[in-house]
Scaffold this motif. Structure first.
Motif, mmCIF file in Angstrom:
data_model
loop_
_atom_site.group_PDB
_atom_site.id
_atom_site.type_symbol
_atom_site.label_atom_id
_atom_site.label_comp_id
_atom_site.label_asym_id
_atom_site.label_seq_id
_atom_site.Cartn_x
_atom_site.Cartn_y
_atom_site.Cartn_z
ATOM 1 N N GLU A 62 -51.898 55.250 0.856
ATOM 2 C CA GLU A 62 -51.590 56.211 1.924
ATOM 3 C C GLU A 62 -52.744 56.265 2.929
ATOM 4 N N ASP A 63 -52.435 56.757 4.141
ATOM 5 C CA ASP A 63 -53.466 56.771 5.189
ATOM 6 C C ASP A 63 -54.773 57.424 4.743
ATOM 7 N N VAL A 64 -54.662 58.609 4.130
ATOM 8 C CA VAL A 64 -55.895 59.327 3.791
ATOM 9 C C VAL A 64 -56.604 58.754 2.564
ATOM 10 N N ILE A 66 -57.739 55.717 2.396
ATOM 11 C CA ILE A 66 -58.707 54.673 2.749
ATOM 12 C C ILE A 66 -60.047 55.321 3.091
ATOM 13 N N THR A 67 -60.760 55.684 2.039
ATOM 14 C CA THR A 67 -62.041 56.369 2.188
ATOM 15 C C THR A 67 -63.094 55.663 1.344
ATOM 16 N N PHE B 219 -63.581 53.362 7.346
ATOM 17 C CA PHE B 219 -62.638 54.038 6.460
ATOM 18 C C PHE B 219 -61.679 54.895 7.271
ATOM 19 N N PRO B 220 -60.563 54.315 7.705
ATOM 20 C CA PRO B 220 -59.650 55.077 8.567
ATOM 21 C C PRO B 220 -59.088 56.322 7.884
ATOM 22 N N GLY B 221 -59.018 56.314 6.540
ATOM 23 C CA GLY B 221 -58.556 57.506 5.835
ATOM 24 C C GLY B 221 -59.455 58.694 6.123
ATOM 25 N N ARG B 222 -60.743 58.414 6.228
ATOM 26 C CA ARG B 222 -61.721 59.436 6.572
ATOM 27 C C ARG B 222 -61.455 59.974 7.992
ATOM 28 N N VAL B 224 -58.551 60.036 9.529
ATOM 29 C CA VAL B 224 -57.349 60.873 9.482
ATOM 30 C C VAL B 224 -57.691 62.254 8.922
ATOM 31 N N GLN B 225 -58.487 62.273 7.861
ATOM 32 C CA GLN B 225 -58.905 63.565 7.282
ATOM 33 C C GLN B 225 -59.644 64.407 8.313
ATOM 34 N N THR B 240 -58.667 47.959 18.641
ATOM 35 C CA THR B 240 -58.769 47.769 17.189
ATOM 36 C C THR B 240 -58.580 49.089 16.447
ATOM 37 N N VAL B 244 -55.461 49.699 13.862
ATOM 38 C CA VAL B 244 -55.667 50.059 12.450
ATOM 39 C C VAL B 244 -54.980 51.391 12.142
ATOM 40 N N LEU B 248 -51.435 52.533 9.369
ATOM 41 C CA LEU B 248 -51.576 53.397 8.192
ATOM 42 C C LEU B 248 -50.249 54.042 7.820
ATOM 43 N N ARG B 249 -50.067 54.180 6.533
ATOM 44 C CA ARG B 249 -48.840 54.781 6.028
ATOM 45 C C ARG B 249 -48.972 56.306 6.039
ATOM 46 N N GLY B 250 -48.059 56.981 6.656
ATOM 47 C CA GLY B 250 -48.039 58.441 6.585
ATOM 48 C C GLY B 250 -48.590 59.152 7.816
ATOM 49 N N LEU B 251 -49.284 58.396 8.686
ATOM 50 C CA LEU B 251 -49.918 59.051 9.828
ATOM 51 C C LEU B 251 -48.890 59.688 10.772
ATOM 52 N N ARG B 254 -47.953 63.376 10.323
ATOM 53 C CA ARG B 254 -48.931 64.456 10.479
ATOM 54 C C ARG B 254 -48.789 65.084 11.864
#
Lengths: 88, 494
Positions: A62-64, A66-67, B219-222, B224-225, B240, B244, B248-251, B254
């Motif tokens: 999931e997007d979040v 990737i940390t 870390f793109p998850g970071r 998004v958080q 870029t 990226v 991402l899945r789920g963005l 949001r």
């Protein structure tokens, strides 16, 4: 540690060595070492790494997810894959 | 730049910088910058001196930049992955009085500083924070504020020379069209060594907003958080970053109600990406922009024009003019292709120590004292005067929003063991826009190992310049007049 986790750990180490570590011959990578701090994986490298984990282990990232906590080191990836698999 | 002091006076408790675990308020940032200014003066840094900064994104980098300015000196922000030879060149070229880094980089920096004639190295900012008074004579708008090194199409990197007036004018113009204000919370994943990243700091402090500063985009998850947890209102990116994020899945699920604008520069966004960005971030306005370090920013497309002219980079930024002209200096009409020219108070003073290169870019202007900027890029306009990027006059590669000069990488490759010839081209890449691809041939009797060639480059070039692919040829293809055939190589490497 489970045997499965051991396999993930070894496969990921081999993948990192083959794709990233060879550019940095001076670096000795331990399982807990942060890829980013050592400068061996850049942002695009992480995209490739995430794609590799998804296709190799069939997990949905999931997007979040990737940390640094999940993808920052060999330890982190091993733990992440194990958690994802056990949660089904 | 008195912006930091003004923001601290208005609201000392407001967050200025959020970087990982560290938050600093305007009051604290102001105190740290003032303390470093005093420490720099104690280390014999004088008004007008140049001070290089080799730091990753973080509170220390912000303290360094504002501390240097407060001391009346000028800063040169450098990529934290800069290697020995280039750093030594920059320190020597700028005549740096000091270089600020952190402990991780102290080894590389000390070696380069020694090679540059013994430049003073400050590897612990904290240890140089002193209590002290303000400088006796603060800089004025015509004083030097920064020398920003950028790669040219030939030779060594050149220092773009900017005054306080240049930088505050550019910052104000951009703040105006982005409609930035004190309530803005900007997420910066771009390095502060890149002027696009640097101006996020300068503009946010100018309006008294909050800058959330990340080391990078690893870390793109970071990211998004942070968009959610920090209530981010503005996200500047390069293609870029957007590619990226969109992968991402789920963005798309949001809401991100606070996010009010996104901006893109460095390279154009392909039309399908623009569409995907607007579907994923329906509440945010998207600004397509174009610029070069020599004037910071040249043009922006008002978001309400995105549907009508999706591939345009828009109009000159507020308070400036831009036009397209031919090789003889004649202004061209709609549809005609020529070089984009820029005039305004954002245009640099020249390249540091390089009158020849300066004369190539800065041409006589409307008034005896004025010089206009020749961008070197080919543009056309439409009937309403909106600008369209057509191409570059040189063979520059744009990779991940960064400027890559083939010549610089070829020089490194030519020095690599066993390499006879080398040509570097950009190939299209899903995430980077263009990726660096090196073509090499071996000296007679040598064999080339692709990994060894990449390692050689990685030891000498910033990370983003290291070829992502290397192809070994028996012989590089040539045009009929004997030059290496770059277009054949670009085609072959797809």
């Amino acid at each position: 540690m489970t045997e499965v986790a051991d396999d993930v750990r070894q496969e990921m180490r081999a993948y990192i060595e083959e794709n990233f570590l060879y550019l940095h011959p001076g670096i000795e990578l331990r399982d807990a070492d942060q890829f980013l701090t050592l400068g061996i994986v850049d942002s695009l490298g992480f995209v490739e790494l995430v794609e590799e984990v998804q296709s190799r282990y069939g997990v949905t990232v999931e997007d979040v997810d990737i940390t640094e906590e999940n993808f920052g080191s060999i330890d982190a990836i091993t733990g992440y894959v194990e958690r994802k698999r056990s949660s089904g | 730049m008195e912006d930091l002091r003004a923001a601290a006076a208005r609201d000392p408790e407001r967050d200025a910088i959020v970087a990982r675990e560290r938050r600093v308020t305007y009051g604290e940032l102001d105190r740290l910058a003032g303390g470093l200014a005093e420490g720099l003066r104690a280390a014999d840094v004088q008004r007008g001196d140049r001070v290089a900064v080799v730091l990753p994104n973080g509170v220390e980098a912000a303290v360094a930049i504002y501390g240097i300015l407060r001391a009346g000196a000028a800063f040169s922000p450098l990529n934290p992955t800069i290697k020995h030879e280039k750093l030594a060149h920059v320190l020597a070229d700028s005549g740096a009085a000091a270089v600020i880094c952190d402990v991780e980089r102290a080894g590389v920096v000390q070696d380069a500083a020694a090679d540059a004639g013994g430049v003073r190295v400050i590897a612990d900012i904290e240890g140089h924070i002193r209590e002290g008074a303000d400088p006796p004579t603060p800089p004025v708008s015509v004083d030097l504020a920064a020398v920003i090194y950028t790669s040219g199409s030939t030779g060594d990197p050149k220092g773009v020379t900017l005054t306080h007036g240049n930088m505050t004018f550019a910052a104000d113009s951009i703040v105006e069209y982005l409609q930035m204000e004190e309530s803005d919370r900007v997420l910066c994943v771009l390095p502060l060594s890149f002027d696009y990243g640097l101006y996020q700091l300068l503009m946010t402090v100018r309006v008294g907003g909050t800058l959330v500063l990340e080391h990078g985009f690893a870390f793109p998850g970071r990211v998004v958080q942070l968009l959610e947890s920090e209530g981010i209102t503005g996200l500047p990116g390069v293609p870029t970053v957007f590619h990226v994020l969109l992968s991402l899945r789920g963005l798309e699920n949001r809401a991100l109600p606070e996010l009010r604008y996104l901006s893109n520069t460095g390279q154009a966004l392909p039309a399908p990406t623009i569409g995907a960005i607007r579907r994923t971030f329906p509440n945010a306005r998207l600004y397509s922009m174009y610029g070069l370090t020599e004037c910071k920013r040249a043009a922006y497309l008002p978001p309400d024009q995105l549907d009508a002219r999706p591939t345009s980079v828009g109009l000159p930024i507020p308070g400036t003019e831009a036009w397209v002209e031919d090789e003889n200096g004649n202004v061209l009409g709609p549809g005609e292709v020529g070089e984009l020219m820029i005039r305004g108070a954002h245009v640099m003073q020249g390249y540091w120590n390089d009158p020849e290169a300066t004369a190539e870019r800065l041409r006589p202007g409307r008034w005896p004292w004025e010089r206009v900027l020749a961008t070197g890029d080919l543009f056309r306009t439409d009937d309403d005067g909106y600008l369209y990027f057509v191409g570059r006059r040189d063979d520059l590669i744009k990779s991940g929003g960064e400027k890559v000069v083939p010549r610089e990488i070829e020089d490194v490759l030519h020095a690599a063991p066993g390499v006879r010839e080398a040509a570097v081209v950009g190939i299209s890449d899903r995430l980077l826009g263009q990726a660096v691809h090196a073509h090499v041939s071996a000296k007679p009797g040598s064999t080339l190992d692709v990994a060894a060639v990449r390692i050689y480059c990685a030891e000498r070039l910033e990370d983003y310049k290291v070829p992502r692919q290397v192809t070994v040829h028996d012989e590089l293809p040539r045009t009929s007049n004997g030059k290496i055939d770059r277009s054949a190589l670009s085609g072959r490497s797809e």
